[in-house]
Design a protein around this motif. Structure first.
Motif, PDB file in Angstrom:
ATOM      1  N   VAL A 266       0.839  -1.196   0.000  1.00  0.00           N
ATOM      2  CA  VAL A 266       0.000   0.000   0.000  1.00  0.00           C
ATOM      3  C   VAL A 266       0.876   1.249   0.000  1.00  0.00           C
ATOM      4  CG1 VAL A 266      -1.875   1.272   1.116  1.00  0.00           C
ATOM      5  CG2 VAL A 266      -1.736  -1.206   1.405  1.00  0.00           C
ATOM      6  N   PHE A 267       0.682   2.118  -1.006  1.00  0.00           N
ATOM      7  CA  PHE A 267       1.253   3.458  -0.954  1.00  0.00           C
ATOM      8  C   PHE A 267       0.343   4.322  -0.083  1.00  0.00           C
ATOM      9  CE2 PHE A 267       3.095   1.844  -4.840  1.00  0.00           C
ATOM     10  CZ  PHE A 267       4.353   2.429  -4.886  1.00  0.00           C
ATOM     11  N   TRP A 268       0.928   5.076   0.844  1.00  0.00           N
ATOM     12  CA  TRP A 268       0.091   5.902   1.710  1.00  0.00           C
ATOM     13  C   TRP A 268       0.837   7.173   2.123  1.00  0.00           C
ATOM     14  CZ3 TRP A 268       1.351   6.830   6.954  1.00  0.00           C
ATOM     15  CH2 TRP A 268       2.367   6.031   7.482  1.00  0.00           C
ATOM     16  N   GLY A 269       0.030   8.183   2.524  1.00  0.00           N
ATOM     17  CA  GLY A 269       0.589   9.438   3.002  1.00  0.00           C
ATOM     18  C   GLY A 269       1.273  10.235   1.914  1.00  0.00           C
ATOM     19  N   GLY A 270       2.004  11.269   2.325  1.00  0.00           N
ATOM     20  CA  GLY A 270       2.718  12.125   1.402  1.00  0.00           C
ATOM     21  C   GLY A 270       1.941  13.370   1.028  1.00  0.00           C
ATOM     22  N   THR A 271       2.527  14.151   0.142  1.00  0.00           N
ATOM     23  CA  THR A 271       1.916  15.399  -0.310  1.00  0.00           C
ATOM     24  C   THR A 271       1.797  15.374  -1.826  1.00  0.00           C
ATOM     25  OG1 THR A 271       2.906  16.605   1.540  1.00  0.00           O
ATOM     26  CG2 THR A 271       2.104  17.904  -0.317  1.00  0.00           C
ATOM     27  N   SER A 272       0.566  15.562  -2.321  1.00  0.00           N
ATOM     28  CA  SER A 272       0.277  15.527  -3.750  1.00  0.00           C
ATOM     29  C   SER A 272       0.079  16.938  -4.284  1.00  0.00           C
ATOM     30  CB  SER A 272      -0.995  14.697  -4.006  1.00  0.00           C
ATOM     31  OG  SER A 272      -1.482  14.902  -5.313  1.00  0.00           O
TER      32      SER A 272
ATOM     33  N   ASN B  93      -1.894  17.726  -6.557  1.00  0.00           N
ATOM     34  CA  ASN B  93      -3.314  17.845  -6.901  1.00  0.00           C
ATOM     35  C   ASN B  93      -4.224  17.796  -5.677  1.00  0.00           C
ATOM     36  OD1 ASN B  93      -2.664  17.959  -9.618  1.00  0.00           O
ATOM     37  ND2 ASN B  93      -2.901  15.748  -9.911  1.00  0.00           N
ATOM     38  N   TYR B  94      -3.881  16.959  -4.685  1.00  0.00           N
ATOM     39  CA  TYR B  94      -4.766  16.731  -3.543  1.00  0.00           C
ATOM     40  C   TYR B  94      -4.227  17.315  -2.247  1.00  0.00           C
ATOM     41  CZ  TYR B  94      -6.908  13.376  -6.742  1.00  0.00           C
ATOM     42  OH  TYR B  94      -7.522  12.796  -7.821  1.00  0.00           O
ATOM     43  N   GLY B  95      -3.053  17.928  -2.282  1.00  0.00           N
ATOM     44  CA  GLY B  95      -2.467  18.482  -1.068  1.00  0.00           C
ATOM     45  C   GLY B  95      -1.925  17.389  -0.168  1.00  0.00           C
ATOM     46  N   LYS B  96      -1.845  17.668   1.118  1.00  0.00           N
ATOM     47  CA  LYS B  96      -1.314  16.693   2.079  1.00  0.00           C
ATOM     48  C   LYS B  96      -2.339  15.577   2.280  1.00  0.00           C
ATOM     49  CE  LYS B  96       1.086  16.316   6.502  1.00  0.00           C
ATOM     50  NZ  LYS B  96       2.237  15.676   5.813  1.00  0.00           N
ATOM     51  N   LEU B  97      -1.918  14.354   2.020  1.00  0.00           N
ATOM     52  CA  LEU B  97      -2.792  13.190   2.134  1.00  0.00           C
ATOM     53  C   LEU B  97      -2.808  12.681   3.570  1.00  0.00           C
ATOM     54  CD1 LEU B  97      -1.563  11.438  -1.118  1.00  0.00           C
ATOM     55  CD2 LEU B  97      -3.741  12.634  -0.805  1.00  0.00           C
TER      56      LEU B  97
ATOM     57  N   GLY C  41     -11.502   5.103   2.433  1.00  0.00           N
ATOM     58  CA  GLY C  41     -10.894   6.292   2.989  1.00  0.00           C
ATOM     59  C   GLY C  41     -11.791   7.027   3.959  1.00  0.00           C
ATOM     60  N   SER C  42     -11.191   7.767   4.872  1.00  0.00           N
ATOM     61  CA  SER C  42     -11.935   8.586   5.829  1.00  0.00           C
ATOM     62  C   SER C  42     -12.434   9.853   5.138  1.00  0.00           C
ATOM     63  CB  SER C  42     -11.042   8.939   7.019  1.00  0.00           C
ATOM     64  OG  SER C  42      -9.985   9.788   6.598  1.00  0.00           O
ATOM     65  N   SER C  43     -13.078  10.700   5.889  1.00  0.00           N
ATOM     66  CA  SER C  43     -13.668  11.917   5.323  1.00  0.00           C
ATOM     67  C   SER C  43     -12.622  12.904   4.831  1.00  0.00           C
ATOM     68  CB  SER C  43     -14.563  12.593   6.373  1.00  0.00           C
ATOM     69  OG  SER C  43     -13.795  12.919   7.536  1.00  0.00           O
ATOM     70  N   ILE C  44     -11.361  12.778   5.265  1.00  0.00           N
ATOM     71  CA  ILE C  44     -10.314  13.705   4.839  1.00  0.00           C
ATOM     72  C   ILE C  44      -9.504  13.155   3.671  1.00  0.00           C
ATOM     73  CG2 ILE C  44     -10.109  14.762   7.126  1.00  0.00           C
ATOM     74  CD1 ILE C  44      -7.638  13.053   7.618  1.00  0.00           C
ATOM     75  N   ALA C  45      -9.872  11.981   3.174  1.00  0.00           N
ATOM     76  CA  ALA C  45      -9.167  11.365   2.057  1.00  0.00           C
ATOM     77  C   ALA C  45      -9.736  11.873   0.731  1.00  0.00           C
ATOM     78  CB  ALA C  45      -9.292   9.844   2.133  1.00  0.00           C
ATOM     79  N   PRO C  46      -8.985  11.737  -0.374  1.00  0.00           N
ATOM     80  CA  PRO C  46      -9.538  12.068  -1.690  1.00  0.00           C
ATOM     81  C   PRO C  46     -10.796  11.264  -1.974  1.00  0.00           C
ATOM     82  CG  PRO C  46      -7.160  11.749  -1.829  1.00  0.00           C
ATOM     83  CD  PRO C  46      -7.568  11.328  -0.451  1.00  0.00           C
TER      84      PRO C  46
END
Length: 470
Positions: free
Chosen positions: A210-216, A218-222, A237-242
């Motif tokens: 699983v790739f997770w976290g980081g800063t995109s 397009n989507y900002g801080k994941l 995903g939770s409510s703060i996920a893309p």
């Protein structure tokens, strides 16, 4: 840098301790020179080389130096330790220096804790196109991270005479230049092994990544650690996920089922192995059953024979659970109905756009070649639908000479959404030999390789080098 310094200091102290206790590490150094008729080196010169080739040129000079101390596999001691490092200097019109490998580990009984970047053990005599694993082929530089694992296969309680298991839990930090910066790659696996009568052995397992976290961009801080259990358990995903993660599993989930069936005879052994990839629920349920890697390894018991090992492989990734993915297909009773779970587009992802790469090298099967943009960052794989046939052979020419040959044919179709106008065919080969003698303190290697077809530039190359171990 602090982490690397810690590893180096630990390695030095371990060397001193090893010398006092009678356990000495293995040191090695090598120099190799490569040349090609094309603008770049042939495929099988650079593939599955732990990402040491970082530049593109028709000549390449490589200087490597390393040390390694492994665990005492059969030691009766409660505690054990290991360490290793490998430094690489390359010149191809420009210079590049990398600490390609660095790791240190501690064993307590059958449990091993390791930190650093360590390559995967070589499988099937080094002849497999993927090291027997579509997801971990030693094609890229080893990933830095922390791993908790069993010390190989461990006997299972009162079934220990015929049943054992191997498990691994790993967290890696992707510190290279990529589309989503500072992301992580979680990996875990569980393998079960049964030793059956008449020298039959069956091994089956599951790998999950699983790739997770980081800063995109397009989507900002994941979402990070707060959604960690959602990532590793394959939850939505939770409510703060893309939004795409809320509708599906959070992060970029991918993995495989694995099977090996081995039969040993008095004069040889045969091993059949199979990898089945999945990227979502349709793959887990084997809707893409026609996709995967099939391999067969023959190993002679006579390790001085002319032919000691043969590997034959076939890989197919054309199905991908079908060509449609959630196409609107409303009915009077279900206006929101959608059809199709396919177009899996292996190793690519809409959020983690760089794909399944590290330092711009595919971490799995090297036949997936990433596209690199003008900023030097991978944007994923242009062709994910292909089939491939591969053969590898090795043996001994005489007492001091060994030989190795690899032959690969592939046909690439692009993607379901953006297919190639016509398939790209490619043939790649390698023929190599190594001279070793107890009268010389070093080995000499040399060989030729080439590519012919529509995917790469037609080219042929040669290499030579020396390897010194002490």
């Amino acid at each position: 840098m602090k982490f690397l310094t810690t590893i180096v200091l630990l390695s030095i102290s371990s060397v001193l301790f090893a010398q006092k206790s009678g356990f000495t590490p293995d040191f090695n150094t090598s120099f190799s020179s490569y040349a090609s008729s094309g603008d770049d080196l042939p495929f099988w010169m650079t593939a599955n080389q732990n990402g040491v080739f970082t530049m593109h040129n028709n000549t390449y000079q490589l200087l490597q130096a390393g040390l390694q101390r492994g665990l005492e596999r059969d030691s009766a001691k409660t505690w054990g330790y290991m360490y290793g490092a490998n430094w690489v200097y390359g010149y191809a019109g420009a210079s590049d220096f990398q600490v390609n490998q660095y790791w240190a580990g501690l064993r307590y009984k059958w449990l091993v804790l390791r930190a650093g970047a360590k390559p995967e053990p070589v499988q099937y005599a080094g002849l497999s196109s993927t090291n027997g694993n579509m997801y971990w082929s030693n094609n890229s530089r080893p990933l830095p991270g922390v791993t908790l694992s069993t010390n190989g296969f461990i006997p299972f309680f009162f079934w220990k005479n015929w049943f054992s298991f191997k498990a691994e839990y790993q967290e890696n930090i992707l510190r290279d230049d990529r589309y989503v910066t500072d992301s992580h790659l979680h990996h875990k696996s569980l393998y079960l092994r049964a030793q059956l009568p008449k020298n039959w052995r069956i091994t089956a397992g599951l790998d999950h990544n699983v790739f997770w976290g980081g800063t995109s961009p397009n989507y900002g801080k994941l979402p990070g650690a707060q959604d960690y259990f959602r990532y590793i358990l394959g939850m939505a995903g939770s409510s703060i996920a893309p939004e795409t993660d809320i509708l599906n599993a959070e992060g970029n989930t991918l993995g495989m089922y694995s099977l090996e069936i081995r039969k040993s005879y008095a004069n040889m052994s045969l091993a059949f192995y199979y990898n089945h990839p999945f990227e979502d629920k349709s793959g887990l349920e084997m809707a893409n059953l026609r996709d995967g890697l099939w391999g067969l390894h023959y190993a002679s018991a006579n390790r001085t024979a002319f032919l000691t090992d043969v590997v034959a492989e076939y890989m197919n990734t054309r199905n991908q659970s079908g060509s449609f993915h959630l196409i609107p297909d409303p009915t009077p009773t279900d206006p929101n109905r959608r059809h199709g779970r396919g177009s899996d587009n292996y190793f690519n992802h809409g959020v983690y756009t760089s794909g399944y790469v590290y330092e711009n090298h595919m971490m799995g099967t090297p036949f997936f070649v990433p596209t690199i943009n003008s900023e030097g960052i991978s944007t994923g794989f242009r062709s994910t639908r292909m089939w491939m046939q591969h053969f590898g052979l090795k043996g001994n020419l005489c007492t001091h000479f060994t030989w190795k040959t690899m032959l690969s044919w592939s046909r690439n179709f692009g993607q379901y959404g953006t297919p190639y106008p016509s398939p790209l065919n490619e043939f790649s080969f390698l023929a190599a030999s190594r001279y070793h003698s107890s009268k010389l303190p070093f080995d000499v290697k040399f060989g030729v390789a080439g590519d012919y077809g529509d995917r790469f530039q037609n080219r042929i190359g040669a290499f030579a080098g020396i390897h010194y171990a002490f």
